[in-house]
Design a protein around this motif. Structure first.
Motif, PDB file in Angstrom:
ATOM      1  N   ILE A 200       1.926   2.997  -7.038  1.00 18.67           N
ATOM      2  CA  ILE A 200       0.709   2.837  -6.900  1.00 18.67           C
ATOM      3  C   ILE A 200      -0.400   3.667  -7.531  1.00 18.67           C
ATOM      4  O   ILE A 200      -1.609   3.113  -7.898  1.00 18.67           O
ATOM      5  CB  ILE A 200       0.794   4.246  -5.494  1.00 18.67           C
ATOM      6  CG1 ILE A 200       1.774   4.296  -4.778  1.00 18.67           C
ATOM      7  CG2 ILE A 200      -1.123   4.505  -4.851  1.00 18.67           C
ATOM      8  CD1 ILE A 200       1.386   4.883  -2.990  1.00 18.67           C
TER       9      ILE A 200
ATOM     10  N   ILE B 233      -3.289   6.395   1.187  1.00 20.37           N
ATOM     11  CA  ILE B 233      -2.008   5.920   1.393  1.00 20.37           C
ATOM     12  C   ILE B 233      -0.682   6.946   1.074  1.00 20.37           C
ATOM     13  O   ILE B 233      -1.009   8.375   1.137  1.00 20.37           O
ATOM     14  CB  ILE B 233      -1.203   4.976  -0.044  1.00 20.37           C
ATOM     15  CG1 ILE B 233      -2.184   4.577  -0.177  1.00 20.37           C
ATOM     16  CG2 ILE B 233       0.179   5.368   0.197  1.00 20.37           C
ATOM     17  CD1 ILE B 233      -1.956   3.221  -1.450  1.00 20.37           C
TER      18      ILE B 233
ATOM     19  N   VAL C   4      -2.926   3.364   5.127  1.00 19.38           N
ATOM     20  CA  VAL C   4      -2.184   2.736   4.398  1.00 19.38           C
ATOM     21  C   VAL C   4      -0.888   3.658   5.186  1.00 19.38           C
ATOM     22  O   VAL C   4      -0.665   4.666   4.020  1.00 19.38           O
ATOM     23  CB  VAL C   4      -1.949   1.396   3.517  1.00 19.38           C
ATOM     24  CG1 VAL C   4      -1.277   0.745   3.348  1.00 19.38           C
ATOM     25  CG2 VAL C   4      -2.598   0.412   3.733  1.00 19.38           C
TER      26      VAL C   4
ATOM     27  N   ALA D 149       2.919   3.653   3.224  1.00 16.44           N
ATOM     28  CA  ALA D 149       3.753   3.186   1.948  1.00 16.44           C
ATOM     29  C   ALA D 149       5.677   3.966   2.717  1.00 16.44           C
ATOM     30  O   ALA D 149       5.585   4.980   2.613  1.00 16.44           O
ATOM     31  CB  ALA D 149       3.617   3.686   0.765  1.00 16.44           C
TER      32      ALA D 149
ATOM     33  N   ASP E 223      -1.513  -0.343   9.118  1.00 13.75           N
ATOM     34  CA  ASP E 223      -0.982  -1.288   7.318  1.00 13.75           C
ATOM     35  C   ASP E 223      -0.064  -0.536   7.325  1.00 13.75           C
ATOM     36  O   ASP E 223       0.332   1.037   7.115  1.00 13.75           O
ATOM     37  CB  ASP E 223      -2.464  -1.096   6.744  1.00 13.75           C
ATOM     38  CG  ASP E 223      -3.041  -2.276   7.351  1.00 13.75           C
ATOM     39  OD1 ASP E 223      -3.013  -2.664   8.662  1.00 13.75           O
ATOM     40  OD2 ASP E 223      -3.430  -2.732   6.537  1.00 13.75           O
ATOM     41  N   SER E 224       1.449  -1.053   6.975  1.00 14.76           N
ATOM     42  CA  SER E 224       2.290  -0.173   6.599  1.00 14.76           C
ATOM     43  C   SER E 224       2.829  -1.379   5.612  1.00 14.76           C
ATOM     44  O   SER E 224       3.508  -2.354   5.976  1.00 14.76           O
ATOM     45  CB  SER E 224       3.252   0.148   7.371  1.00 14.76           C
ATOM     46  OG  SER E 224       4.145  -0.734   7.684  1.00 14.76           O
ATOM     47  N   VAL E 225       3.772  -0.782   4.665  1.00 14.77           N
ATOM     48  CA  VAL E 225       4.353  -1.609   4.183  1.00 14.77           C
ATOM     49  C   VAL E 225       6.143  -0.587   3.156  1.00 14.77           C
ATOM     50  O   VAL E 225       5.643   0.711   2.927  1.00 14.77           O
ATOM     51  CB  VAL E 225       3.596  -1.668   2.314  1.00 14.77           C
ATOM     52  CG1 VAL E 225       3.295  -0.832   1.457  1.00 14.77           C
ATOM     53  CG2 VAL E 225       4.667  -2.875   1.476  1.00 14.77           C
ATOM     54  N   GLN E 226       7.176  -1.150   4.063  1.00 16.86           N
ATOM     55  CA  GLN E 226       8.761  -0.580   3.916  1.00 16.86           C
ATOM     56  C   GLN E 226       9.587  -1.624   3.784  1.00 16.86           C
ATOM     57  O   GLN E 226       9.726  -3.005   3.404  1.00 16.86           O
ATOM     58  CB  GLN E 226       8.857  -0.008   4.675  1.00 16.86           C
ATOM     59  CG  GLN E 226       9.123  -0.998   6.037  1.00 16.86           C
ATOM     60  CD  GLN E 226       9.045  -0.375   7.687  1.00 16.86           C
ATOM     61  OE1 GLN E 226       9.692   1.375   7.328  1.00 16.86           O
ATOM     62  NE2 GLN E 226       9.084  -1.193   7.989  1.00 16.86           N
TER      63      GLN E 226
ATOM     64  N   ALA F  99       0.779  -1.237  -0.686  1.00 18.31           N
ATOM     65  CA  ALA F  99       0.447  -0.073  -0.500  1.00 18.31           C
ATOM     66  C   ALA F  99      -0.719  -0.719  -0.781  1.00 18.31           C
ATOM     67  O   ALA F  99      -1.531  -0.225  -0.467  1.00 18.31           O
ATOM     68  CB  ALA F  99       0.783   0.768   0.109  1.00 18.31           C
TER      69      ALA F  99
ATOM     70  N   GLN G 118       1.668  -5.416   8.433  1.00 18.88           N
ATOM     71  CA  GLN G 118       2.997  -4.885   8.464  1.00 18.88           C
ATOM     72  C   GLN G 118       3.772  -5.707   7.384  1.00 18.88           C
ATOM     73  O   GLN G 118       4.879  -6.373   8.009  1.00 18.88           O
ATOM     74  CB  GLN G 118       4.387  -4.173   9.539  1.00 18.88           C
ATOM     75  CG  GLN G 118       2.802  -3.219  10.694  1.00 18.88           C
ATOM     76  CD  GLN G 118       3.310  -2.585  11.677  1.00 18.88           C
ATOM     77  OE1 GLN G 118       4.480  -2.810  12.261  1.00 18.88           O
ATOM     78  NE2 GLN G 118       2.554  -1.738  12.343  1.00 18.88           N
TER      79      GLN G 118
END
Length: 327
Positions: free
Chosen positions: A88, A121, A142, A144, A154-157, A292, A308
């Protein structure tokens, strides 16, 4: 800040060529191989084109609050989360975005800190009350390394469930049957229970939860090996726990992988230097962090439909387990 001249020197081309490639000049005559080398070198050095460096300011993302679910001392013992945070911060540095870190405490952080930021984030798993509070005070939000059960966030994984299923199937193919798990009860733990139950191999004595530190791995491994029928393989929540498991196994006079196989998650740098080197699932920590930031940029820029994103993991086979046949 990395310059075009440095990238050009690393690849062996002119600075003008680097500039034209990174600014997507379609009239430039250059081989695909050389073009790819320039792009990969720029990414490796965390270079951002002037166009991208200005993009954040133009879209209104000048300050980002980074809210962590761990305390500072907890983050430091888990290199995975350090790498995620650095992903990040390095992306923000390239885009000239100021970052403010907010670590977990017994009380919620100052709401004004979130409200003064262009976006937030949130790293890791937050409970429902914390998620609602973050939504109320963040201009844009967002997640993470966690996807809340809300399709508007929103998400990122990484896909931990699929990663665990792939790991278990691979271990089963290598002849392991009595497989133990130690660590937190997250998606990988849930997938472990479901997969092992379906296979008819689940034994609750081989499933232990505890803190995800080296000491936790040592203690839980000792507990599991106090059972009359010990495991032939152990999966740990992360590589730090695996280090503790190694210590416990060696103290008991057992060998890895001769007496018991060990596999883990994260693929931190020390994993390859253990004796024997550790089989582990590589999770894209830095890419999750970078992703993210990009999602936040899109939100600040006006995107309304939630995204997502799930990134792939990779099994890294080393000497702590039996080895799969070469393809």
């Amino acid at each position: 800040m990395v310059t075009l001249k440095e990238i050009a020197a690393a690849v062996g081309v002119s600075s003008a060529t680097v500039s034209r490639v990174l600014n997507y000049d379609t009239t430039l005559s250059i081989s695909n191989r050389k073009r790819q080398a320039i792009i990969e070198t720029a990414e490796k050095l965390n270079y951002a084109t002037p166009r991208n460096r200005n993009r954040a300011n133009v879209q209104g993302l000048t300050k980002l609050a980074l809210v962590h679910f761990l305390r500072p001392e907890q983050e430091l013992v888990d290199p995975y989360y350090v790498a995620l945070r650095l992903g990040i911060e390095s992306r923000c540095a390239a885009l000239k975005i100021e970052t403010v870190k907010v670590y977990h405490t017994d009380a919620k952080p100052d709401a004004g800190m979130l409200q003064s930021a262009s976006g937030v984030i949130a790293i890791g798993r937050h409970d429902e009350d914390e998620i609602e509070w973050l939504q109320r005070h963040a201009k844009q939000l967002v997640f993470a390394d966690h996807a809340p059960p809300d399709d508007q966030i929103d998400s990122v994984q990484a896909d931990l469930r699929l990663a665990m299923e792939k790991l278990l199937q691979s271990l089963a193919n290598l002849g392991y049957r009595r497989i133990a798990y130690i660590g937190w009860g997250d998606r990988r733990a849930q997938a472990f229970v479901q997969w092992m139950t379906k296979a008819g191999w689940f034994d609750d004595r081989m499933f232990r939860s505890g803190d995800n530190t080296e000491q936790g791995g040592y203690r839980l491994t000792k507990e599991i090996f106090s059972e009359k029928r010990p495991p032939d393989a152990i999966i740990t929540f992360n590589d730090s726990m695996a280090i503790g498991a190694y210590r416990a196994i060696h103290e008991m006079g057992l060998t890895i992988p001769g007496d018991v196989g060990v596999a883990s998650f994260n693929d931190i740098s020390v994993a390859q230097f253990l004796n024997p080197p550790l089989t582990t699932v590589h999770l894209p920590a830095e890419e999750i962090g970078e992703g993210a930031v990009e999602l936040l940029l899109e939100r600040v820029g006006g995107r309304e439909l939630a995204k997502q994103i799930t990134l792939a993991s990779k099994l890294v086979w080393r000497g702590s387990t039996r080895q799969p046949p070469e393809k």
